[in-house]
Design a protein around this motif. Sequence first.
Motif, PDB file in Angstrom:
ATOM      1  N   TYR A 164       0.868  -1.182  -0.094  1.00  0.00           N
ATOM      2  CA  TYR A 164      -0.043  -0.007  -0.142  1.00  0.00           C
ATOM      3  C   TYR A 164       0.957   1.278   0.086  1.00  0.00           C
ATOM      4  O   TYR A 164       0.491   2.042  -0.762  1.00  0.00           O
ATOM      5  CB  TYR A 164      -1.049   0.113   1.146  1.00  0.00           C
ATOM      6  CG  TYR A 164      -1.761   1.363   1.271  1.00  0.00           C
ATOM      7  CD1 TYR A 164      -3.154   1.229   0.619  1.00  0.00           C
ATOM      8  CD2 TYR A 164      -1.617   2.396   2.132  1.00  0.00           C
ATOM      9  CE1 TYR A 164      -3.771   2.265   0.545  1.00  0.00           C
ATOM     10  CE2 TYR A 164      -2.282   3.495   2.281  1.00  0.00           C
ATOM     11  CZ  TYR A 164      -3.314   3.495   1.346  1.00  0.00           C
ATOM     12  OH  TYR A 164      -4.230   4.550   1.395  1.00  0.00           O
ATOM     13  N   PHE A 165       1.863   1.345   0.781  1.00  0.00           N
ATOM     14  CA  PHE A 165       2.848   2.499   0.865  1.00  0.00           C
ATOM     15  C   PHE A 165       3.282   2.725  -0.528  1.00  0.00           C
ATOM     16  O   PHE A 165       3.523   3.581  -1.169  1.00  0.00           O
ATOM     17  CB  PHE A 165       4.010   2.069   2.009  1.00  0.00           C
ATOM     18  CG  PHE A 165       4.947   3.254   1.976  1.00  0.00           C
ATOM     19  CD1 PHE A 165       4.697   4.475   2.733  1.00  0.00           C
ATOM     20  CD2 PHE A 165       6.143   2.995   1.345  1.00  0.00           C
ATOM     21  CE1 PHE A 165       5.757   5.449   2.691  1.00  0.00           C
ATOM     22  CE2 PHE A 165       7.075   4.182   1.357  1.00  0.00           C
ATOM     23  CZ  PHE A 165       7.113   5.112   2.212  1.00  0.00           C
ATOM     24  N   THR A 166       3.811   1.604  -0.936  1.00  0.00           N
ATOM     25  CA  THR A 166       4.474   1.791  -2.465  1.00  0.00           C
ATOM     26  C   THR A 166       3.580   2.195  -3.551  1.00  0.00           C
ATOM     27  O   THR A 166       3.759   3.075  -4.218  1.00  0.00           O
ATOM     28  CB  THR A 166       5.020   0.454  -3.057  1.00  0.00           C
ATOM     29  OG1 THR A 166       5.955   0.021  -2.117  1.00  0.00           O
ATOM     30  CG2 THR A 166       5.745   0.648  -4.229  1.00  0.00           C
ATOM     31  N   GLY A 167       2.391   1.796  -3.438  1.00  0.00           N
ATOM     32  CA  GLY A 167       1.340   2.056  -4.185  1.00  0.00           C
ATOM     33  C   GLY A 167       0.763   3.806  -4.014  1.00  0.00           C
ATOM     34  O   GLY A 167       0.472   4.481  -5.008  1.00  0.00           O
ATOM     35  N   LEU A 191      -2.104  -2.913  -6.466  1.00  0.00           N
ATOM     36  CA  LEU A 191      -1.668  -3.620  -7.843  1.00  0.00           C
ATOM     37  C   LEU A 191      -0.619  -2.706  -8.238  1.00  0.00           C
ATOM     38  O   LEU A 191       0.096  -3.320  -9.248  1.00  0.00           O
ATOM     39  CB  LEU A 191      -2.836  -3.635  -8.511  1.00  0.00           C
ATOM     40  CG  LEU A 191      -4.116  -4.843  -8.176  1.00  0.00           C
ATOM     41  CD1 LEU A 191      -5.264  -4.444  -9.157  1.00  0.00           C
ATOM     42  CD2 LEU A 191      -3.450  -5.922  -7.814  1.00  0.00           C
ATOM     43  N   VAL A 192      -0.448  -1.654  -7.821  1.00  0.00           N
ATOM     44  CA  VAL A 192       0.438  -0.583  -8.534  1.00  0.00           C
ATOM     45  C   VAL A 192       1.942  -1.173  -8.431  1.00  0.00           C
ATOM     46  O   VAL A 192       2.818  -0.910  -9.201  1.00  0.00           O
ATOM     47  CB  VAL A 192       0.371   0.852  -8.034  1.00  0.00           C
ATOM     48  CG1 VAL A 192       1.461   1.617  -8.369  1.00  0.00           C
ATOM     49  CG2 VAL A 192      -0.976   1.205  -8.515  1.00  0.00           C
ATOM     50  N   PRO A 193       2.484  -1.476  -7.073  1.00  0.00           N
ATOM     51  CA  PRO A 193       3.523  -2.184  -6.854  1.00  0.00           C
ATOM     52  C   PRO A 193       4.191  -2.918  -8.005  1.00  0.00           C
ATOM     53  O   PRO A 193       5.601  -3.361  -8.279  1.00  0.00           O
ATOM     54  CB  PRO A 193       3.867  -2.788  -5.727  1.00  0.00           C
ATOM     55  CG  PRO A 193       2.462  -2.046  -4.819  1.00  0.00           C
ATOM     56  CD  PRO A 193       1.610  -1.623  -5.829  1.00  0.00           C
ATOM     57  N   ILE A 194       3.428  -3.777  -8.666  1.00  0.00           N
ATOM     58  CA  ILE A 194       3.779  -4.756  -9.596  1.00  0.00           C
ATOM     59  C   ILE A 194       4.569  -3.646 -10.756  1.00  0.00           C
ATOM     60  O   ILE A 194       5.684  -4.284 -11.578  1.00  0.00           O
ATOM     61  CB  ILE A 194       2.735  -5.370 -10.529  1.00  0.00           C
ATOM     62  CG1 ILE A 194       1.833  -6.198  -9.231  1.00  0.00           C
ATOM     63  CG2 ILE A 194       2.863  -6.231 -11.713  1.00  0.00           C
ATOM     64  CD1 ILE A 194       0.830  -6.804  -9.720  1.00  0.00           C
ATOM     65  N   GLN A 195       4.220  -2.743 -11.152  1.00  0.00           N
ATOM     66  CA  GLN A 195       4.569  -1.865 -12.065  1.00  0.00           C
ATOM     67  C   GLN A 195       6.012  -1.069 -11.640  1.00  0.00           C
ATOM     68  O   GLN A 195       6.945  -0.760 -12.369  1.00  0.00           O
ATOM     69  CB  GLN A 195       3.725  -0.593 -12.629  1.00  0.00           C
ATOM     70  CG  GLN A 195       4.315   0.385 -13.484  1.00  0.00           C
ATOM     71  CD  GLN A 195       4.700   0.125 -14.801  1.00  0.00           C
ATOM     72  OE1 GLN A 195       4.353  -0.999 -15.143  1.00  0.00           O
ATOM     73  NE2 GLN A 195       5.342   0.765 -15.506  1.00  0.00           N
ATOM     74  N   VAL A 196       5.933  -0.998 -10.277  1.00  0.00           N
ATOM     75  CA  VAL A 196       7.258  -0.271  -9.739  1.00  0.00           C
ATOM     76  C   VAL A 196       8.607  -1.270  -9.731  1.00  0.00           C
ATOM     77  O   VAL A 196       9.341  -0.986  -9.769  1.00  0.00           O
ATOM     78  CB  VAL A 196       6.933   0.210  -8.313  1.00  0.00           C
ATOM     79  CG1 VAL A 196       8.074   0.536  -7.802  1.00  0.00           C
ATOM     80  CG2 VAL A 196       5.796   1.082  -8.197  1.00  0.00           C
ATOM     81  N   VAL A 224      -9.102   1.888  -2.224  1.00  0.00           N
ATOM     82  CA  VAL A 224      -7.991   1.270  -1.530  1.00  0.00           C
ATOM     83  C   VAL A 224      -7.227   0.096  -2.290  1.00  0.00           C
ATOM     84  O   VAL A 224      -6.012  -0.137  -2.229  1.00  0.00           O
ATOM     85  CB  VAL A 224      -8.257   0.985  -0.049  1.00  0.00           C
ATOM     86  CG1 VAL A 224      -6.981   0.345   0.607  1.00  0.00           C
ATOM     87  CG2 VAL A 224      -8.624   2.016   1.021  1.00  0.00           C
ATOM     88  N   GLU A 225      -7.982  -0.865  -2.690  1.00  0.00           N
ATOM     89  CA  GLU A 225      -7.508  -2.135  -3.144  1.00  0.00           C
ATOM     90  C   GLU A 225      -6.475  -1.774  -4.460  1.00  0.00           C
ATOM     91  O   GLU A 225      -5.650  -2.550  -4.777  1.00  0.00           O
ATOM     92  CB  GLU A 225      -8.519  -3.004  -3.751  1.00  0.00           C
ATOM     93  CG  GLU A 225      -9.610  -2.482  -4.485  1.00  0.00           C
ATOM     94  CD  GLU A 225     -10.527  -1.937  -3.814  1.00  0.00           C
ATOM     95  OE1 GLU A 225     -11.747  -1.633  -4.459  1.00  0.00           O
ATOM     96  OE2 GLU A 225     -10.518  -1.391  -2.642  1.00  0.00           O
TER      97      GLU A 225
END
Length: 281
Positions: free
Chosen positions: A29-32, A59-64, A54-55
Amino acid sequence: MSPASQNSTSANLLGSFASLLGVLGIFLYFTGWIYRWAYFGFFEVEINTLNLPVESFLLVPIQVILGDLWIFIRTIIVVTITVVLIQFTLWLIRSPNASIPPSTSKLPISRFTQKLHGFWLLKPLRSFAQLFPQPFRHEIVIIAWILVALFWLARWQGTADAYQDAVNNTSTRPIVTLVSPSDKMALGRNPDDLLTNPPLKNSRIIGDVDQFKQIFGRETNDTTNPEQPIVWRLLIENNNWVYLFPAMPPRAKANQRPPVLAINTGDGRVQLLILSRPKIR
C-alpha cells in the motif's frame, strides 16, 4: 510430539504467516500510494481529492518492481544497496566492544573501522539505540531502510510514467474530445468556425490571467504551428470531475509540465479550473 505441541506449532506458524501478510500489505500500500502521489503530482493533481479505491494501491507495486527488464534490474540494484545499508547501520549502532574481534584488532582496516565506529557524532545515536531491546532495534532499522527504498523506487517510477504519458508520442492516456454548450464553458472552438474565439462577455476569472491566455485560442491547434493539432488526453475522470491535458511534444524537457483542465459537470453546471506548475521566482 504431543498433539498439544503440534497445535502450538501450527498456531505459531499461522500467526507468523498472518503477521508477514500484514507487513507485506503495508509495504504494498505504501508503494502504491507513493507511486500515485508522484504520478498525479506531476500533473499538479492532489491524490487525496481523487478518492481512489484502497485495493487499487495494492496492484500498482507490480509496475514499480516488475514493469520491464530495466525496472527489474533497477529493483535488484536498490535491494542490494538497501541490504548493505541495513548491515552498515546495524554495525554503527552496535556496541564498540562487539564490533571488532580481538584477534583482528591490530589490523589497519580494523583500526580504521574502530575509529569510524567511535566517531563522536555516533555516540549519542548509539546511546539512544541502546534504550530499546536489540530485536526491536534491528526491526526498526530494517523497516526504515525498506520504506526508504520503496519510497524512491515508487517516486522514480511514478514520475517517469507520468512524463511518458504527458508526451504525445509515448502517452498511454486516451485521446479525448469534450463537447459542451457554448454558454457553459469559456474555452473551446465552434466546430463550424475554428478561427473564431468564443465570447467571454459573461465569463469571470479569478487567478492568473496569463495561465488562461496560454490555452485560450489554442484548444485545437498550436498558434506557433497552425498545421500542428493539439491532442487532448484524459488523465482521469473522478466524482464528476474530468481532468484533461494537452499532450506535450516529443522534445519536451524533463521538468516541463502540461496545464491540466479540471472540469466539474455536476448539478448541470460546468466549472473549470486550470492547474499548472507553480512558477519558480
